[in-house]
Design a protein around this motif. Structure first.
Motif, PDB file in Angstrom:
ATOM      1  N   ILE A 265       0.882  -1.384   0.075  1.00  0.00           N
ATOM      2  CA  ILE A 265      -0.119   0.110   0.082  1.00  0.00           C
ATOM      3  C   ILE A 265       0.953   1.272  -0.030  1.00  0.00           C
ATOM      4  N   ASP A 266       0.490   2.348  -0.718  1.00  0.00           N
ATOM      5  CA  ASP A 266       1.300   3.543  -0.779  1.00  0.00           C
ATOM      6  C   ASP A 266       0.091   4.738  -0.819  1.00  0.00           C
ATOM      7  N   PRO A 267       0.186   5.513   0.227  1.00  0.00           N
ATOM      8  CA  PRO A 267       1.215   5.580   1.274  1.00  0.00           C
ATOM      9  C   PRO A 267       0.927   4.889   2.384  1.00  0.00           C
ATOM     10  N   VAL A 268       1.662   4.765   3.179  1.00  0.00           N
ATOM     11  CA  VAL A 268       1.226   4.020   4.603  1.00  0.00           C
ATOM     12  C   VAL A 268       1.096   4.982   5.546  1.00  0.00           C
ATOM     13  N   PRO A 269      -0.481   5.024   6.064  1.00  0.00           N
ATOM     14  CA  PRO A 269      -0.446   6.168   7.013  1.00  0.00           C
ATOM     15  C   PRO A 269       0.353   5.945   8.215  1.00  0.00           C
ATOM     16  N   SER A 270       0.297   7.035   9.073  1.00  0.00           N
ATOM     17  CA  SER A 270       1.022   7.121  10.240  1.00  0.00           C
ATOM     18  C   SER A 270       0.331   6.544  11.374  1.00  0.00           C
ATOM     19  N   ALA A 271       0.744   6.220  12.495  1.00  0.00           N
ATOM     20  CA  ALA A 271      -0.124   5.797  13.525  1.00  0.00           C
ATOM     21  C   ALA A 271      -0.970   7.001  13.965  1.00  0.00           C
ATOM     22  N   ASP A 272      -0.607   8.008  14.055  1.00  0.00           N
ATOM     23  CA  ASP A 272      -1.500   9.091  14.360  1.00  0.00           C
ATOM     24  C   ASP A 272      -2.515   9.354  13.366  1.00  0.00           C
ATOM     25  N   GLU A 273      -2.309   8.993  12.207  1.00  0.00           N
ATOM     26  CA  GLU A 273      -3.337   9.216  11.095  1.00  0.00           C
ATOM     27  C   GLU A 273      -4.514   8.080  11.380  1.00  0.00           C
ATOM     28  N   GLN A 274      -3.850   6.872  11.406  1.00  0.00           N
ATOM     29  CA  GLN A 274      -4.711   5.772  11.366  1.00  0.00           C
ATOM     30  C   GLN A 274      -4.305   4.646  12.574  1.00  0.00           C
ATOM     31  N   PRO A 275      -4.574   4.993  13.734  1.00  0.00           N
ATOM     32  CA  PRO A 275      -4.303   4.274  14.950  1.00  0.00           C
ATOM     33  C   PRO A 275      -4.709   2.854  14.747  1.00  0.00           C
ATOM     34  N   ASN A 276      -5.913   2.407  14.478  1.00  0.00           N
ATOM     35  CA  ASN A 276      -6.451   1.211  14.470  1.00  0.00           C
ATOM     36  C   ASN A 276      -6.258   0.532  12.990  1.00  0.00           C
ATOM     37  N   ALA A 277      -5.751  -0.360  12.833  1.00  0.00           N
ATOM     38  CA  ALA A 277      -5.405  -1.064  11.498  1.00  0.00           C
ATOM     39  C   ALA A 277      -6.462  -2.146  11.262  1.00  0.00           C
ATOM     40  N   THR A 278      -7.187  -2.674  12.084  1.00  0.00           N
ATOM     41  CA  THR A 278      -7.951  -3.929  12.030  1.00  0.00           C
ATOM     42  C   THR A 278      -9.014  -3.678  11.124  1.00  0.00           C
TER      43      THR A 278
END
Length: 559
Positions: free
Chosen positions: A29-42
């Protein structure tokens, strides 16, 4: 002419780049969101998968997936590709892989599909099942670093491959990835100077735990259906609880460790064990039963000749039918008070068991602080020599999660003597004896007049922690010292509206106070919480059967 040796930083960077190259471009995937932008990946991950890939990777259990592979409903190739696709995305989001073995996996899947077409039957009980492995399992064609830069560069061969890996392959499993670990394995967060920090799929600002953190993170994002980890103090159970997965810590001598890499080889006061990890308790049972069918005691002299005992399961079923299962509930280990989400998870299990008609009594055993001290004395017995020698092979600095225990350099800890080690062994034996006496004494407090069948305990005092804030593994470590059989069952998720911070608590110690202050209801909101189901030594069949019942009575209450 002298060729200058690459720095440890350059070697780590080269390995990271190699891992990236092995991820199929079409899967990234591109771009990979930051943890702040997307905390929950599930749920975020699902948009990148086809409906067919989602159906395959979200299959309820390994047993259900094996059924579809065996009858040809699904091919090994399409199943392998689906999990490799999801694992690629998981790694980009979580940093969970240490070895990418997709090319080998695709080739093996084609062989298995051809075998099924030719013979009309699967090659073995695990035909076509993708299995991931914690980094310390040696796999032919892959490296085994244990997170040490200095251990890179040696590729495993057929001769050096772990015995368990050979058996899994012979039974038809497809090994497609190895997963990230902390340097040396001796940390409850997963971080090293090669792959980096592995985060929690439910909240990428938090930890996936350790040392099987990469394995648990991959499983939690459904990038794997079944895996194997190891545990010497917390390493299967803490990551499983933090990520909403399930895992078994068996007793020493039940499953084969032959040719599995490890730190501090030779220390056996509290030995490391390997165990399965998955999504359902039935997955763990399947894994243990199939491995025992390979008679591991004929290859590994440390394995006890103890085939699968169905009669032990039958005893649990009989007690279930008559509502005579009894449980001891450990709410607080007397060292660190659990955070509100963990306390609620324990109470939720108590209510579910009592509603099902089972008896629950309070569990107040010999001091768990003593077990924690025994475990730490074991881990620090050589003063950190083994770990620092491994670090010195490349000159790398220890990551913070390792340095906090073993220091930035050798000399942080005193080197124990043989007499000290013998003393620790005797303390362990005395503690085990007193704990056994206490367990037996519960017969005087139960309706059945028999000792409790199992203990329900927190896995950790917290639902997770911020990077570098993992501090305590006493709730799990006690059962390594006792060598008990233990399963983690997911229960709930932290909820900011239900799990209100305690404001009038007086800490028992500085450690207790520091962990109490870590609780942030907004930060931890949505993070999974599991419990331990604990039976006595070498009672794997019993603990799996009871954990299956705990899973069943919780049912839809699992949020």
């Amino acid at each position: 002419m002298t060729v200058e040796k690459p720095s440890w930083q350059a070697i780590g960077e080269q390995k990271r780049a190699k891992l990236q190259e092995l991820l199929p471009p079409s899967f990234r995937i591109d771009p990979v969101p930051s943890a702040d932008e997307q905390p929950n990946a599930t749920t975020f991950i699902e948009q990148f998968l086809s409906p067919a890939e989602r159906d395959i990777t979200e299959t309820t259990s390994a047993k259900a997936l094996l059924s579809k592979l065996a009858d040809g409903t699904l091919s090994a190739v399409e199943v392998t590709k689906a999990f490799c696709h999801r694992a690629t995305i998981a790694h980009q989001l979580l940093n969970c892989l240490s070895e990418v073995l997709f090319v080998q996996a695709f080739a093996r899947a084609e062989e298995l599909d051809e075998y099924l077409r030719t013979h009309g039957k699967p090659i073995g009980p695990l035909h076509g099942l993708p299995i991931s492995l914690k980094d310390q399992f040696r796999v032919e064609g892959a490296e085994t670093s244990l997170g040490y830069v200095g251990w890179l560069g040696k590729v495993e061969t057929k001769e050096t491959e772990s015995w368990l890996v050979k058996q899994l392959k012979d039974m038809g499993a497809i090994i497609f990835a190895k997963t990230n670990v902390p340097s040396s394995l001796m940390a409850i967060e997963t971080n090293n100077n090669i792959v980096g920090y592995t985060t929690n799929p439910h909240n990428r600002l938090l930890s996936s735990g350790g040392s099987s953190g990469g394995e648990a993170a991959l499983l939690s994002l459904r990038g794997s259906i079944m895996g194997f980890g190891s545990d010497v103090g917390a390493s299967i159970r803490v990551p499983c609880s933090f990520t909403g997965t399930t895992g078994l810590k068996p007793s020493h001598g039940r499953l084969p460790y032959l040719n599995v890499a490890n730190s501090m080889e030779g220390h056996e006061t509290v030995p490391s064990v390997i165990g399965p990890m998955g999504h359902k308790v039935s997955d763990l049972r399947l894994a243990v039963q199939t491995v025992l069918e390979c008679s591991p005691w004929l290859a590994d002299p440390k394995v006890i000749q103890l085939p699968w005992r169905s009669e032990m399961e039958d005893e649990v079923r009989a007690k279930k039918a008559s509502q005579k299962l009894t449980f001891g509930i450990l709410r607080h280990d007397g060292v660190v008070k659990p955070h509100p989400p963990v306390e609620r998870a324990i109470e939720q299990v108590v209510q579910a068991l009592e509603n099902a008609g089972y008896e629950v009594i309070e569990w107040i055993p010999p001091a768990h602080s003593e077990a924690f001290q025994i475990l730490w004395n074991t881990f620090a017995a050589d003063g950190g020599i083994d770990i620092h020698q491994a670090l010195q092979q490349s000159g790398e600095l220890p990551v913070p999660q390792l340095a906090v225990s073993y220091g930035e350099k050798l000399g942080h800890l005193p080197v124990g003597s043989v007499s000290d080690l013998w003393g620790t062994n005797q303390q362990k034996y005395n503690y085990q004896t007193r704990y056994l006496e206490y367990w037996n004494s519960t017969a005087a407090r139960t309706r059945t007049g028999q000792p409790v069948d199992a203990i329900i305990s927190p896995v950790a005092p917290t639902a997770s922690y911020r990077p570098s804030e993992g501090m305590y593994f006493g709730y799990t470590g006690v059962y390594n010292v006792l060598d008990y059989s233990t399963v983690v069952v997911p229960v709930t998720k932290a909820d900011r509206t239900l799990d209100i911070p305690v404001t009038d608590y007086t800490p028992l110690s500085d450690l207790d106070g520091a962990i109490c202050k870590q609780y942030d209801p907004d930060l931890f909101n949505g993070t999974p919480v599991g419990v331990q189901v604990v039976c006595r030594r070498l009672e794997e069949e019993k603990v799996l059967a009871i954990a299956d019942e705990v899973e069943a009575v919780l049912g839809s209450s699992i949020a």
